[in-house]
Design a protein around this motif. Structure first.
Motif, PDB file in Angstrom:
ATOM      1  N   GLY A  11     -38.152   6.031 -16.592  1.00  0.00           N
ATOM      2  CA  GLY A  11     -39.464   6.622 -16.819  1.00  0.00           C
ATOM      3  C   GLY A  11     -39.381   8.072 -17.254  1.00  0.00           C
ATOM      4  N   LEU A  12     -40.516   8.757 -17.161  1.00  0.00           N
ATOM      5  CA  LEU A  12     -40.605  10.136 -17.621  1.00  0.00           C
ATOM      6  C   LEU A  12     -40.525  11.133 -16.478  1.00  0.00           C
ATOM      7  CD1 LEU A  12     -43.467   9.944 -20.265  1.00  0.00           C
ATOM      8  CD2 LEU A  12     -41.015  10.040 -20.660  1.00  0.00           C
ATOM      9  N   LEU A  13     -39.809  12.205 -16.740  1.00  0.00           N
ATOM     10  CA  LEU A  13     -39.731  13.357 -15.852  1.00  0.00           C
ATOM     11  C   LEU A  13     -39.843  14.591 -16.731  1.00  0.00           C
ATOM     12  CD1 LEU A  13     -36.754  12.950 -13.338  1.00  0.00           C
ATOM     13  CD2 LEU A  13     -39.119  13.360 -12.788  1.00  0.00           C
ATOM     14  N   GLU A  14     -40.208  15.701 -16.156  1.00  0.00           N
ATOM     15  CA  GLU A  14     -40.159  16.955 -16.884  1.00  0.00           C
ATOM     16  C   GLU A  14     -39.071  17.811 -16.255  1.00  0.00           C
ATOM     17  OE1 GLU A  14     -43.942  18.770 -18.419  1.00  0.00           O
ATOM     18  OE2 GLU A  14     -44.765  17.396 -16.916  1.00  0.00           O
ATOM     19  N   VAL A  70     -38.590  20.372  -2.364  1.00  0.00           N
ATOM     20  CA  VAL A  70     -39.733  19.554  -2.756  1.00  0.00           C
ATOM     21  C   VAL A  70     -41.022  20.323  -2.461  1.00  0.00           C
ATOM     22  CG1 VAL A  70     -40.948  17.392  -2.377  1.00  0.00           C
ATOM     23  CG2 VAL A  70     -38.465  17.439  -2.303  1.00  0.00           C
ATOM     24  N   GLU A  71     -41.896  20.371  -3.469  1.00  0.00           N
ATOM     25  CA  GLU A  71     -43.173  21.051  -3.333  1.00  0.00           C
ATOM     26  C   GLU A  71     -44.233  20.230  -4.054  1.00  0.00           C
ATOM     27  OE1 GLU A  71     -44.992  25.410  -4.504  1.00  0.00           O
ATOM     28  OE2 GLU A  71     -42.832  25.169  -4.328  1.00  0.00           O
ATOM     29  N   TYR A  72     -45.419  20.179  -3.481  1.00  0.00           N
ATOM     30  CA  TYR A  72     -46.522  19.420  -4.073  1.00  0.00           C
ATOM     31  C   TYR A  72     -47.599  20.402  -4.525  1.00  0.00           C
ATOM     32  CZ  TYR A  72     -44.199  15.607  -1.675  1.00  0.00           C
ATOM     33  OH  TYR A  72     -43.273  14.714  -1.237  1.00  0.00           O
ATOM     34  N   LYS A  73     -47.895  20.409  -5.831  1.00  0.00           N
ATOM     35  CA  LYS A  73     -48.931  21.298  -6.382  1.00  0.00           C
ATOM     36  C   LYS A  73     -49.702  20.576  -7.472  1.00  0.00           C
ATOM     37  CE  LYS A  73     -46.917  25.935  -6.058  1.00  0.00           C
ATOM     38  NZ  LYS A  73     -46.398  27.037  -6.877  1.00  0.00           N
ATOM     39  N   ARG A  74     -51.023  20.631  -7.389  1.00  0.00           N
ATOM     40  CA  ARG A  74     -51.902  20.118  -8.441  1.00  0.00           C
ATOM     41  C   ARG A  74     -51.499  18.730  -8.946  1.00  0.00           C
ATOM     42  NH1 ARG A  74     -51.545  25.591  -9.205  1.00  0.00           N
ATOM     43  NH2 ARG A  74     -49.969  25.679 -10.793  1.00  0.00           N
ATOM     44  N   GLY A  75     -51.221  17.829  -8.017  1.00  0.00           N
ATOM     45  CA  GLY A  75     -50.904  16.453  -8.378  1.00  0.00           C
ATOM     46  C   GLY A  75     -49.488  16.239  -8.914  1.00  0.00           C
ATOM     47  N   LEU A  76     -48.635  17.260  -8.807  1.00  0.00           N
ATOM     48  CA  LEU A  76     -47.257  17.140  -9.276  1.00  0.00           C
ATOM     49  C   LEU A  76     -46.285  17.377  -8.121  1.00  0.00           C
ATOM     50  CD1 LEU A  76     -47.472  19.165 -12.622  1.00  0.00           C
ATOM     51  CD2 LEU A  76     -47.287  16.688 -12.386  1.00  0.00           C
ATOM     52  N   VAL A  77     -45.126  16.736  -8.206  1.00  0.00           N
ATOM     53  CA  VAL A  77     -44.042  16.945  -7.255  1.00  0.00           C
ATOM     54  C   VAL A  77     -42.975  17.759  -7.971  1.00  0.00           C
ATOM     55  CG1 VAL A  77     -42.282  15.841  -5.835  1.00  0.00           C
ATOM     56  CG2 VAL A  77     -44.486  14.729  -6.150  1.00  0.00           C
ATOM     57  N   TYR A  78     -42.621  18.899  -7.407  1.00  0.00           N
ATOM     58  CA  TYR A  78     -41.565  19.748  -7.953  1.00  0.00           C
ATOM     59  C   TYR A  78     -40.339  19.586  -7.058  1.00  0.00           C
ATOM     60  CZ  TYR A  78     -45.152  22.097 -10.725  1.00  0.00           C
ATOM     61  OH  TYR A  78     -46.156  22.375 -11.611  1.00  0.00           O
ATOM     62  N   PHE A  79     -39.171  19.368  -7.659  1.00  0.00           N
ATOM     63  CA  PHE A  79     -37.959  19.237  -6.860  1.00  0.00           C
ATOM     64  C   PHE A  79     -36.757  19.751  -7.631  1.00  0.00           C
ATOM     65  CE2 PHE A  79     -38.427  15.278  -9.153  1.00  0.00           C
ATOM     66  CZ  PHE A  79     -37.142  14.913  -9.522  1.00  0.00           C
ATOM     67  N   THR A  80     -35.675  19.983  -6.907  1.00  0.00           N
ATOM     68  CA  THR A  80     -34.460  20.554  -7.470  1.00  0.00           C
ATOM     69  C   THR A  80     -33.275  19.655  -7.159  1.00  0.00           C
ATOM     70  OG1 THR A  80     -35.336  22.781  -7.127  1.00  0.00           O
ATOM     71  CG2 THR A  80     -32.975  22.603  -7.475  1.00  0.00           C
ATOM     72  N   VAL A  81     -32.466  19.385  -8.175  1.00  0.00           N
ATOM     73  CA  VAL A  81     -31.196  18.690  -7.985  1.00  0.00           C
ATOM     74  C   VAL A  81     -30.126  19.779  -7.962  1.00  0.00           C
ATOM     75  CG1 VAL A  81     -29.504  17.115  -8.996  1.00  0.00           C
ATOM     76  CG2 VAL A  81     -31.942  16.568  -9.104  1.00  0.00           C
ATOM     77  N   GLN A  95     -47.446  12.979  -8.830  1.00  0.00           N
ATOM     78  CA  GLN A  95     -47.359  12.686  -7.396  1.00  0.00           C
ATOM     79  C   GLN A  95     -47.679  11.240  -7.062  1.00  0.00           C
ATOM     80  OE1 GLN A  95     -49.344  15.755  -5.249  1.00  0.00           O
ATOM     81  NE2 GLN A  95     -49.154  14.738  -3.292  1.00  0.00           N
ATOM     82  N   ASP A  96     -48.359  10.521  -7.952  1.00  0.00           N
ATOM     83  CA  ASP A  96     -48.768   9.149  -7.651  1.00  0.00           C
ATOM     84  C   ASP A  96     -47.569   8.201  -7.597  1.00  0.00           C
ATOM     85  OD1 ASP A  96     -48.367   9.578 -10.338  1.00  0.00           O
ATOM     86  OD2 ASP A  96     -49.810   8.072 -10.997  1.00  0.00           O
ATOM     87  N   GLY A  97     -47.658   7.231  -6.713  1.00  0.00           N
ATOM     88  CA  GLY A  97     -46.581   6.245  -6.577  1.00  0.00           C
ATOM     89  C   GLY A  97     -45.378   6.821  -5.858  1.00  0.00           C
ATOM     90  N   THR A  98     -44.252   6.138  -6.000  1.00  0.00           N
ATOM     91  CA  THR A  98     -43.009   6.601  -5.401  1.00  0.00           C
ATOM     92  C   THR A  98     -42.456   7.737  -6.240  1.00  0.00           C
ATOM     93  OG1 THR A  98     -42.552   4.373  -4.630  1.00  0.00           O
ATOM     94  CG2 THR A  98     -40.717   5.912  -4.625  1.00  0.00           C
ATOM     95  N   ALA A  99     -42.247   8.869  -5.636  1.00  0.00           N
ATOM     96  CA  ALA A  99     -41.772  10.046  -6.349  1.00  0.00           C
ATOM     97  C   ALA A  99     -40.307   9.896  -6.737  1.00  0.00           C
ATOM     98  CB  ALA A  99     -41.976  11.289  -5.493  1.00  0.00           C
ATOM     99  N   TRP A 100     -39.990  10.448  -7.886  1.00  0.00           N
ATOM    100  CA  TRP A 100     -38.619  10.408  -8.390  1.00  0.00           C
ATOM    101  C   TRP A 100     -37.650  11.065  -7.409  1.00  0.00           C
ATOM    102  CZ3 TRP A 100     -35.916   8.460 -12.496  1.00  0.00           C
ATOM    103  CH2 TRP A 100     -36.649   7.823 -13.492  1.00  0.00           C
ATOM    104  N   ASN A 101     -38.055  12.184  -6.810  1.00  0.00           N
ATOM    105  CA  ASN A 101     -37.138  12.896  -5.924  1.00  0.00           C
ATOM    106  C   ASN A 101     -36.663  12.004  -4.788  1.00  0.00           C
ATOM    107  OD1 ASN A 101     -39.966  13.289  -5.032  1.00  0.00           O
ATOM    108  ND2 ASN A 101     -39.013  14.340  -3.315  1.00  0.00           N
ATOM    109  N   ALA A 102     -37.556  11.187  -4.244  1.00  0.00           N
ATOM    110  CA  ALA A 102     -37.178  10.291  -3.148  1.00  0.00           C
ATOM    111  C   ALA A 102     -36.185   9.234  -3.625  1.00  0.00           C
ATOM    112  CB  ALA A 102     -38.424   9.624  -2.568  1.00  0.00           C
TER     113      ALA A 102
END
Length: 139
Positions: A11-14, A70-81, A95-102
């Motif tokens: 899927g898509l990630l930014e 992991v941070e949740y802002k304005r309907g988005l999940v921000y995370f760091t690898v 943020q909807d559904g299962t988050a990529w970070n998890a």
């Protein structure tokens, strides 16, 4: 990364660029048992219609240390690898559904557990093939 590895999610990630402006760029991401493949988008516009470039960046689990921040802002999940070298790669996703970070974190843990089991198995096999170490013998 072999292209025959089982795909766990696609899927898509930014991804935030490492340049001076640190722009968010859409990537097609493929999570496999071996790591994360990032495909560049050749053109802007609708990501579903865009062509994907053949250039692929691979983030292998053996080179990853952790997934955090992991941070949740304005309907988005921000995370760091975080890579084993200490390099940090920032991502965001809806943020909807299962988050990529998890999913990435679970796949990383699964990979590290399999490595630990294999290392233990190899130690056990090499110890049994070498025979007794003398530790259990009476003096």
């Amino acid at each position: 990364m072999s292209f025959t590895a089982k795909v766990m999610r696609d899927g898509l990630l930014e991804k935030r660029s490492s340049g001076l402006l640190q722009l968010w760029k859409k990537k097609r991401c493929v999570l496999t048992e071996e790591g994360l493949r990032l495909h560049n988008c050749k053109s802007g516009g609708d990501a579903l219609v865009s062509a994907w470039s053949s250039k692929t960046k691979e983030l292998r689990f053996e080179r990853m240390a952790t997934v955090d921040c992991v941070e949740y802002k304005r309907g988005l999940v921000y995370f760091t690898v975080v890579m084993a070298t200490g390099k940090e790669i920032d991502f965001r996703c809806p943020q909807d559904g299962t988050a990529w970070n998890a999913e990435i974190a679970l796949a990383l843990v699964r990979h590290k557990n399999l490595q630990a089991v294999q290392t233990g198995r190899n130690r056990y096999l090499s110890a049994t093939h070498l025979g007794s170490t003398g530790e259990d013998e009476e003096l």
